[in-house]
Design an enzyme around this catalytic site. Structure first.
Site, short mmCIF file in Angstrom:
data_model
loop_
_atom_site.label_atom_id
_atom_site.label_comp_id
_atom_site.label_asym_id
_atom_site.label_seq_id
_atom_site.Cartn_x
_atom_site.Cartn_y
_atom_site.Cartn_z
N PRO A 1 -10.35 -9.46 -15.20
CA PRO A 1 -11.48 -9.01 -14.39
C PRO A 1 -11.46 -9.55 -12.96
O PRO A 1 -11.96 -8.89 -12.05
CB PRO A 1 -12.71 -9.53 -15.14
N ARG B 1 -8.91 -0.58 -20.69
CA ARG B 1 -9.25 -2.00 -20.82
C ARG B 1 -8.92 -2.72 -19.52
O ARG B 1 -7.83 -2.54 -18.97
CB ARG B 1 -8.44 -2.61 -21.95
N ILE B 2 -9.80 -3.55 -19.06
CA ILE B 2 -9.56 -4.35 -17.87
C ILE B 2 -8.90 -5.65 -18.31
O ILE B 2 -9.47 -6.45 -19.06
CB ILE B 2 -10.88 -4.59 -17.11
N THR C 1 -8.65 -10.26 -10.94
CA THR C 1 -7.71 -9.51 -10.10
C THR C 1 -8.07 -8.03 -10.06
O THR C 1 -7.86 -7.36 -9.05
CB THR C 1 -6.26 -9.71 -10.58
N PHE D 1 0.82 -1.21 0.00
CA PHE D 1 0.00 0.00 0.00
C PHE D 1 0.85 1.26 0.00
O PHE D 1 0.43 2.31 0.47
CB PHE D 1 -0.97 0.00 1.19
N ILE E 1 2.77 -7.45 -5.45
CA ILE E 1 2.55 -7.27 -4.01
C ILE E 1 1.21 -7.84 -3.58
O ILE E 1 0.67 -7.48 -2.55
CB ILE E 1 2.70 -5.79 -3.61
N GLU F 1 -5.18 2.07 -7.13
CA GLU F 1 -5.46 3.09 -6.13
C GLU F 1 -6.83 3.73 -6.25
O GLU F 1 -7.39 4.23 -5.26
CB GLU F 1 -4.35 4.15 -6.15
MO1 MOS Z 1 1.13 3.30 -3.98
S1 MOS Z 1 0.90 4.52 -2.37
O1 MOS Z 1 1.65 4.41 -5.16
O2 MOS Z 1 2.36 2.23 -3.54
#
Ligand code: MOS
Length: 680
Positions: A569, A565-566, A571, A234, A455, A642
């Site tokens: 779908p 484009r996704i 993930t 994050f 991640i 994000e």
């Molecule tokens: Mo994200 S806060 O750009 O790892």
């Protein structure tokens, strides 16, 4: 230049490493089986400001199994180390929880035992850890992250407000937040001569190798960072944290591999956090609901040893049009750890304030909050004057409203107040330079290497999908290798730019193989098209508030997104609803509570720092409109990591207001804050 025809891109491929993770075979940083490994732990400062008058590790060192106790007096000098990474470089303490000693032992238990035997005496100085709008240290940074102007002004906001038929002037605050990834920050370091290898829980293997090499004054090639699996970040693993340097110092000192995991409690000082903010929003509109003025003035914090200037108001520069606009950022220098990236730095807290303010203005103007936003949707980017590559905010608002069953107005069902809220969402669509390497193998398979890090997002899987489609082969014939700085320059898994950037490089490398070559090494370039590239979305929230206890429940959340484009779908949906879940946490639960007397966060574990759990989240869903943006990358995609969090907290706050008629402008909206207002 989109890829065609699609075969596996756009299909819900399961994570390639999913089974390994579920069965415990995926190896995380701390778990690498290295011979002769020793265990590192940290002793951290118990004061927020001062000097170490004396530090005595003799008793700790005498413990069974303890190999070393390193303090600033024994640690090697690192003249190139900067800010928080200047670990054990002086007797100075700049924040509570700063590393003052590293213990190395034969076992984790011995190291932890020894921690308590290190005797530290501090020359304590008075500290200040409280952000205030009138803080005496407030200053204007030269820029805000990463390179934006600190302030902008166009027209005359005061005049725009005077001419407005409806206006608001309100202040919103957000507390500090801690990223709290599931996998704690951990690193395993070993030296071979002057070469350092780290298995690390990082969002950016290559970027880490650069920063760590600089800190130790080594050529970059001498530092190798490997991150095969990472359990969340994050943003908190986007830049090397002090424990990485501490571990590398320790490994060199004992001439053995050393591994170290930051404890959950230590993470609250050592691994970054989102700055608290104080945000003043002034908005004015004419009788038709067209904005005449937008002003967004932000106060936030940094530390005394580094500058981190969150770009909180930058999003306000591009979201809505108005002839008179102003944004400003001011920082207070406090005796605290340096803030850092946390999911959508800038956009996330900024949009909480802006989208709350838009809701409040809509009510002033007697307009549906969706209608107010639609009327102020700009044709071009108001900030740069550039056209948008694609901008489908209005479609997200309209179609989302339809799908959600948008009927605000609030109602009472027995002892429960029910309401709905909406907010816009947006996030920049970036692509950064990246290398990639693709090779045709003798058995008809292909190996693709790129310095990406997964991640937990599904990046590994999506990159394999991108390679397979470009090569026009089934997914099974692609071996994808990621998570190694030796694969060359590649951006961090951050800024929602990972898959966009690495994927573009993978496409370029695979296209070379299509021409008949057996091997390709490529590096993509920064694009400088005069276009404003952003993803958009809208979140819709229903809340139910108990009139007696002010308990807030969130039975329904829906996000409608326009992100190009996704590519996968399955993930992608996880990214969207994960972001929205984090936004609900921001609105109702999360806050890093600083005790000004001690000078740091007191609720420093997951028992006291509340994040949403399954019982807090009911019906949550995301969908997206068909969008294919050819300008960001050859996949036609925009980043999605994000945008889910951006706007969600405002949608919750707006729903609480819709249900109760009460506006809580200071997050989180807890029962303690809401109940007295309900009783009025
Ligand atoms: Mo994200 S806060 O750009 O790892």
């Amino acid at each position: 230049m989109s890829i065609a025809p699609t075969r596996v891109l756009g299909t819900p491929v399961d994570r390639l490493e999913g089974r390994d993770k579920v069965e415990g075979r995926a190896t995380y940083a701390y778990e690498h089986d290295i011979e002769n490994v020793a265990y590192g732990t940290l002793v951290v400062s118990t004061v927020a400001k001062g000097r170490i008058r004396s530090i005595d590790g003799r008793e700790a060192l005498a413990e069974d199994g303890v190999l070393a106790v390193l303090t600033w007096e024994q640690a090697p000098k690192l003249p190139k180390a900067e800010g928080e990474l200047a670990v054990l470089q002086s007797d100075r303490v700049a924040y509570r929880g700063q590393i003052v000693a590293v213990i190395v032992a034969e076992s984790y238990e011995a190291a932890r035992r020894a921690e308590r035997l290190v005797r530290v005496e501090y020359g304590v100085e008075e500290h200040d850890v409280e952000l205030r709008a009138d803080h005496p240290t407030l200053y204007k940074p030269d820029k805000v992250n990463p390179q934006f102007p600190t302030d902008t002004e166009e027209g005359d906001v005061e005049r725009g407000l005077r001419e407005a038929v409806h206006s608001i002037d309100l202040t919103y605050t957000t507390p500090g937040y801690h990223n709290n990834a599931m996998e704690p920050h951990a690193t395993l370091a070993f030296w071979e001569g002057e070469a350092l290898t780290l298995y690390d829980s990082t969002q950016g293997a290559y970027a880490y190798s650069e920063t760590i090499a600089q800190t130790f004054d080594l050529p970059r090639e001498r530092v190798r960072v490997i991150a095969r699996h990472v359990g969340g970040g994050f943003g908190s693993k986007g830049t090397p944290r002090p424990h990485v340097i501490a571990t590398a110092i320790a490994a060199r000192h004992v001439e053995r591999p050393v591994k170290l995991a930051v404890t959950r409690q230590q993470m609250f000082a050592l691994t970054g956090y989102r700055t608290p903010t104080i945000q003043r929003l002034q908005l004015g509109c004419d009788a038709e609901g067209r904005l005449t003025a937008i002003a967004h003035d932000v106060v936030e914090q940094t530390s005394t040893i580094d500058e981190f200037a969150e770009q909180t108001a930058v999003v306000t520069r591009m979201l809505y049009a108005a002839p008179n606009r102003r944004t400003t950022h001011r920082l207070a220098r406090l005796d605290v750890p340096t803030p850092s990236w946390m999911r959508a730095p800038g956009e996330c807290p900024g949009m909480y304030a802006l989208e709350s303010a838009m809701d409040e203005l809509a009510r002033e103007a007697g307009l549906d909050p969706i209608e107010l936003r639609v009327r102020n949707d700009p044709a071009i980017d108001p900030e740069s004057g550039h056209p948008f590559s694609t901008r489908n905010l209005v479609a997200c608002l309209r179609e989302g409203a339809e799908r959600f069953g948008w009927r605000p107005g609030g109602r009472r069902e027995g002892r429960t107040l029910v309401g709905m809220g909406v907010a816009s969402s947006t996030y920049p669509a970036r692509k950064r330079p990246s290398k990639a390497h693709a090779r045709r193998n003798a058995d008809g398979t292909f190996t693709v290497q790129v310095g990406a890090v997964d991640i937990g997002t599904g990046a590994r899987t999506v990159l394999a999908q991108i390679a397979a489609d470009t090569l026009e082969v089934p997914l099974e014939r692609v071996h994808i290798e990621i998570g190694d700085s030796d694969f060359g320059n590649a951006p961090v898994a951050g800024g929602s730019a990972g898959t966009s950037s690495w994927g573009a490089a993978v496409v370029q490398a695979c296209r070379v193989l299509l021409t008949g070559a057996d091997e390709a090494r490529v590096e993509t370039e920064q694009s400088d098209e005069p276009l404003a590239k952003h993803a958009f979305g809208a979140q819709f929230v229903e809340v139910r508030v108990d009139v007696d206890t002010a308990e807030i429940r969130v039975p329904r959340v829906f996000g409608m997104f326009a992100c190009g484009r996704i590519l996968n779908p399955k993930t992608a949906r996880s990214q969207f609803i994960g972001g929205m879940t984090m936004g609900i946490g921001m609105a109702l639960l999360e806050q890093s509570r600083v005790d000004p007397r001690f000078g740091d966060v007191v609720n420093h574990d997951l028992a006291q720092y509340h994040v949403p759990v399954n019982a807090d989240i009911a019906d949550i869903e995301a969908d997206w409109i068909d969008e294919d943006d050819p300008h960001v990358n050859p996949m036609g995609a925009k980043g999605i990591g994000e945008i889910g969090i951006v706007g969600t907290a405002a949608a919750v706050a707006n729903a609480v207001h819709d249900a109760t008629g009460v506006r809580i402008r200071d997050l989180p909206i807890t029962s303690e804050r809401l109940l007295p207002e309900l009783r009025k």
